[in-house]
Design an enzyme around this catalytic site. Structure first.
Site, mmCIF file in Angstrom:
data_model
loop_
_atom_site.group_PDB
_atom_site.id
_atom_site.type_symbol
_atom_site.label_atom_id
_atom_site.label_comp_id
_atom_site.label_asym_id
_atom_site.label_seq_id
_atom_site.Cartn_x
_atom_site.Cartn_y
_atom_site.Cartn_z
ATOM 1 N N ASP A 217 42.277 38.870 38.960
ATOM 2 C CA ASP A 217 43.168 37.966 37.662
ATOM 3 C C ASP A 217 43.831 37.445 37.494
ATOM 4 O OD1 ASP A 217 43.647 39.030 34.702
ATOM 5 O OD2 ASP A 217 45.770 40.435 35.381
ATOM 6 N N ASP B 225 46.700 36.707 34.668
ATOM 7 C CA ASP B 225 48.339 36.873 33.503
ATOM 8 C C ASP B 225 48.544 38.348 34.140
ATOM 9 O OD1 ASP B 225 47.608 34.604 31.516
ATOM 10 O OD2 ASP B 225 47.215 37.121 30.334
ATOM 11 N N ASP C 254 46.673 44.435 37.725
ATOM 12 C CA ASP C 254 48.144 44.431 37.647
ATOM 13 C C ASP C 254 47.615 45.583 36.997
ATOM 14 O OD1 ASP C 254 47.883 43.008 35.757
ATOM 15 O OD2 ASP C 254 49.611 42.750 35.454
#
Length: 282
Positions: A14, A16, A222
């Site tokens: 990922d 961001d 996250d």
């Protein structure tokens, strides 16, 4: 990178809040691990809710030449000469866009915009990126104007803001499902078709297996929208969020919790894993 001469490492990540810092969008704290990954010729696949243009921007900054996955699994972009065989994916159309082979998995963006309009008529207080100016997107995302312009050019996924409590959120999610669409949640809500990061990652893993034979896969995320990606890989990793916590909704067997927020945790986890792979401890 080869493990015991038999398996190649492939990493999915990922952006961001994971490889990119939550507020500054910098990946500086991940430089050491990124350098090792480049030196060892490990494919690093960026898998993000970001658009193609946004991901291309970061690929260029990183010197990344590998395939990538845009808009929460909506599209897989493969450099034309990356695989030395004909790329195929079950039940999906493969086209060309510039220098890429493109596997389209997501819904048409126009369909998602129509769904947003319909949800508004039902009384839900939502605003998609398509309802916002570039300046407004820059404000809510803390992106620069140029990056916000790239974020607005969408193909498969519509991020949106929603004003409502948990009860209203439940009603909204049911209304989305009633339209035959899906939603996920990271920094923003996202409206999308019948796809997720996991489906796209599974397709690329099958292609890497055809290229390399046996592969060992790592994924780093996250937020809940990363769960399908994490579930598809051998070593799922989550980093700490901006407040130092881990997202409690991510509960996966074998989950590795990296010590460090965003790119700091990313760097620490990847260096640890690569060292263990080299020594044969994993």
């Amino acid at each position: 990178m080869t493990l015991s001469g038999r398996s190649r490492v492939v990493i999915f990540t990922d952006l961001d809040g994971t490889l990119l810092d939550f507020s500054t969008y910098s990946f500086e704290k991940a430089f050491p691990a990124l350098a090792s990954i480049r030196q060892e010729h490990i494919p690093l696949v960026l898998c993000s809710s970001k658009t193609r243009k946004e991901i291309e921007y970061y690929r260029q900054k990183m010197g990344n030449l590998h395939p990538f996955i845009s808009e929460n699994g909506g599209g897989i972009f493969i450099p034309s000469d990356y695989f030395d065989f004909q790329v195929q994916a079950p039940d999906t159309a493969i086209g060309r866009k510039g220098d890429y082979l493109v596997i389209r998995l997501g819904a048409q963006y126009s369909m998602l915009r129509n769904a947003i309009a319909s949800l508004k008529k039902e009384g839900f207080r939502i605003r998609g990126f398509g309802d916002m100016s570039i300046a407004e997107i820059a404000e809510v995302t803390e992106l620069s104007i140029s990056e916000a312009a790239m974020a607005k050019e969408r193909d498969f996924d519509e991020p949106f803001l929603f004003e409502g409590d948990e009860r209203e959120t439940g009603r909204l999610l049911m209304a989305i499902k009633a339209q035959g669409l899906h939603s996920t949640r990271g920094r923003f809500f996202h409206l999308l078709g019948d796809t997720d990061k996991g489906r796209a990652v599974a397709i690329l893993i099958s292609l890497f297996r055809k290229k390399f034979g046996r592969v060992t896969t790592v994924a780093v995320g996250d937020n809940p929208n990363d769960i399908p990606m994490l579930e598809k890989t051998d070593y799922p990793v989550i980093v700490q969020q901006h407040d130092g916590s881990y997202n409690q909704t991510i509960q996966i067997p074998g989950l590795i919790k990296a010590e460090g927020i965003g790119p700091e945790g990313w760097n620490r986890a990847l260096l640890t894993l690569l060292s263990a792979f080299r020594s044969g401890e994993q």
